[in-house]
Scaffold this active site. Structure first.
Site, PDB file in Angstrom:
ATOM      1  N   ASN A  15       0.719  -1.093   0.099  1.00  0.00           N
ATOM      2  CA  ASN A  15      -0.020  -0.104   0.043  1.00  0.00           C
ATOM      3  C   ASN A  15       0.896   1.138  -0.104  1.00  0.00           C
ATOM      4  O   ASN A  15       1.526   1.463   0.796  1.00  0.00           O
ATOM      5  CB  ASN A  15      -0.810   0.144   1.209  1.00  0.00           C
ATOM      6  CG  ASN A  15      -1.744   1.158   1.359  1.00  0.00           C
ATOM      7  OD1 ASN A  15      -1.324   2.403   1.074  1.00  0.00           O
ATOM      8  ND2 ASN A  15      -2.841   0.968   2.093  1.00  0.00           N
ATOM      9  N   GLY A  17       0.408   4.295   0.263  1.00  0.00           N
ATOM     10  CA  GLY A  17       0.053   5.386   1.297  1.00  0.00           C
ATOM     11  C   GLY A  17       0.744   5.037   2.553  1.00  0.00           C
ATOM     12  O   GLY A  17       1.224   5.946   3.537  1.00  0.00           O
ATOM     13  N   ASP A  73      -0.673  -3.839  10.184  1.00  0.00           N
ATOM     14  CA  ASP A  73      -2.144  -4.041   9.913  1.00  0.00           C
ATOM     15  C   ASP A  73      -2.913  -2.988  10.321  1.00  0.00           C
ATOM     16  O   ASP A  73      -2.595  -2.940  11.645  1.00  0.00           O
ATOM     17  CB  ASP A  73      -2.313  -5.579  10.429  1.00  0.00           C
ATOM     18  CG  ASP A  73      -3.613  -5.848   9.599  1.00  0.00           C
ATOM     19  OD1 ASP A  73      -3.782  -5.927   8.322  1.00  0.00           O
ATOM     20  OD2 ASP A  73      -4.681  -6.345  10.051  1.00  0.00           O
ATOM     21  N   SER A  74      -3.945  -2.383   9.801  1.00  0.00           N
ATOM     22  CA  SER A  74      -4.468  -1.386  10.361  1.00  0.00           C
ATOM     23  C   SER A  74      -5.844  -1.251   9.898  1.00  0.00           C
ATOM     24  O   SER A  74      -6.255  -1.914   8.927  1.00  0.00           O
ATOM     25  CB  SER A  74      -3.924  -0.195  10.064  1.00  0.00           C
ATOM     26  OG  SER A  74      -3.460   0.308   9.055  1.00  0.00           O
ATOM     27  N   TYR A 162      -9.779   5.391   4.545  1.00  0.00           N
ATOM     28  CA  TYR A 162     -10.945   6.045   5.083  1.00  0.00           C
ATOM     29  C   TYR A 162     -10.744   7.388   5.737  1.00  0.00           C
ATOM     30  O   TYR A 162     -11.330   7.990   6.291  1.00  0.00           O
ATOM     31  CB  TYR A 162     -11.290   5.125   6.190  1.00  0.00           C
ATOM     32  CG  TYR A 162     -11.810   3.796   5.904  1.00  0.00           C
ATOM     33  CD1 TYR A 162     -13.177   3.552   5.324  1.00  0.00           C
ATOM     34  CD2 TYR A 162     -11.022   2.744   5.935  1.00  0.00           C
ATOM     35  CE1 TYR A 162     -13.678   2.424   4.804  1.00  0.00           C
ATOM     36  CE2 TYR A 162     -11.684   1.412   5.513  1.00  0.00           C
ATOM     37  CZ  TYR A 162     -12.996   1.272   4.899  1.00  0.00           C
ATOM     38  OH  TYR A 162     -13.334   0.116   4.418  1.00  0.00           O
ATOM     39  N   ASP A 163      -9.579   8.061   5.469  1.00  0.00           N
ATOM     40  CA  ASP A 163      -9.052   9.235   5.894  1.00  0.00           C
ATOM     41  C   ASP A 163     -10.033  10.418   5.881  1.00  0.00           C
ATOM     42  O   ASP A 163     -10.254  11.212   6.642  1.00  0.00           O
ATOM     43  CB  ASP A 163      -7.725   9.675   5.575  1.00  0.00           C
ATOM     44  CG  ASP A 163      -6.470   9.070   6.306  1.00  0.00           C
ATOM     45  OD1 ASP A 163      -6.672   8.248   7.046  1.00  0.00           O
ATOM     46  OD2 ASP A 163      -5.255   9.148   5.734  1.00  0.00           O
ATOM     47  N   HIS A 188      -3.181   6.512  14.279  1.00  0.00           N
ATOM     48  CA  HIS A 188      -2.636   5.313  14.985  1.00  0.00           C
ATOM     49  C   HIS A 188      -1.292   4.881  14.858  1.00  0.00           C
ATOM     50  O   HIS A 188      -0.742   4.043  15.493  1.00  0.00           O
ATOM     51  CB  HIS A 188      -3.958   4.499  14.345  1.00  0.00           C
ATOM     52  CG  HIS A 188      -4.189   4.543  13.049  1.00  0.00           C
ATOM     53  ND1 HIS A 188      -4.191   5.624  12.261  1.00  0.00           N
ATOM     54  CD2 HIS A 188      -4.342   3.440  12.221  1.00  0.00           C
ATOM     55  CE1 HIS A 188      -4.545   5.291  11.006  1.00  0.00           C
ATOM     56  NE2 HIS A 188      -4.290   4.043  10.893  1.00  0.00           N
ATOM     57  N   ARG A 189      -0.872   4.881  13.286  1.00  0.00           N
ATOM     58  CA  ARG A 189       0.356   4.621  12.925  1.00  0.00           C
ATOM     59  C   ARG A 189       1.596   5.344  13.946  1.00  0.00           C
ATOM     60  O   ARG A 189       2.614   4.495  14.281  1.00  0.00           O
ATOM     61  CB  ARG A 189       0.709   4.675  11.561  1.00  0.00           C
ATOM     62  CG  ARG A 189       1.315   3.720  10.804  1.00  0.00           C
ATOM     63  CD  ARG A 189       1.044   3.992   9.341  1.00  0.00           C
ATOM     64  NE  ARG A 189      -0.156   3.045   9.144  1.00  0.00           N
ATOM     65  CZ  ARG A 189      -0.895   3.387   8.613  1.00  0.00           C
ATOM     66  NH1 ARG A 189      -1.323   4.721   8.162  1.00  0.00           N
ATOM     67  NH2 ARG A 189      -2.268   2.592   8.286  1.00  0.00           N
TER      68      ARG A 189
END
Length: 200
Positions: A15, A17, A73-74, A162-163, A188-189
């Site tokens: 990914n 992003g 993983d998020s 989903y930002d 969260h990251r």
């Protein structure tokens, strides 16, 4: 292994992003490799939790390359939808990971449960599990979270996933409307990264 200073690290994600965001958090002295360098597809993520899926990825990519691997993983949990999409966040976008499709599905599911959901504060959180593995050995696995709620329509073109529909606590803007530098310092990251930094 991790007592030595790490100078080479594979980021286990396809990914773009996520790759961009993780790169921006890592110390500049570490040489970063991406899965595209090795032309690697992603493993089957059949874990039941973010942590399990993160470890599946970091171990898989590490074994494939012989490099120490950091994987993420998020996903997004929406309380009103019994914590969905959760670990299936990316899968809601279909096989091409189309997040405009995933966002439409979020709105569809919310409307199914309550057509007046836009008048309520729909609590949600982003969760990120970061893991570092070397071959089959787990070195670290941590969780970061950011609480917030769902905006009544997508706003902003920044970020990914989903930002555009997530407004963090005590903020007015969605992650999609924030400058990346602002988002990266609170999401969260970043929360997970603060915990895993001592292993780098």
């Amino acid at each position: 292994m991790h007592k030595q200073k790490i100078n080479k690290l594979l980021i286990g994600t396809n990914n773009k992003g996520k790759l961009r965001e993780i790169k921006s958090l890592l110390p500049k002295k570490i040489k970063i490799y991406s899965t595209s360098t090795f032309n690697l597809g992603s493993p089957v993520e059949n874990g039941k939790t973010f942590k399990e899926n993160s470890l599946i990825k970091s171990k898989y990519f590490s074994k494939k390359t012989g490099l120490l691997c950091l994987a993420d993983d998020s996903g997004l949990e929406i309380d009103f939808l019994n914590k969905s999409p959760g670990i299936y966040s990316a899968r809601w976008g279909g096989k091409h990971g189309d997040f405009s499709k995933a966002i439409r599905r979020v709105y569809r599911e919310l409307s199914k449960k309550d057509k007046n959901w836009k008048n309520k504060k729909i609590k949600a959180r982003f969760i990120c599990a970061l893991s570092i593995s070397f071959l089959n050995k787990k070195i670290a696995c941590v969780i970061g979270k950011v609480e917030g709620h769902i905006s009544d329509k997508p706003r902003g073109k920044n970020g990914f996933g989903y930002d555009p529909i997530f407004i963090p606590l005590r903020k007015r803007k969605t992650f999609g409307e924030m400058k990346p530098s602002q988002k990266y310092k609170m999401d969260h990251r970043y929360q997970a990264f603060k915990k895993i930094r001592k292993f780098l």
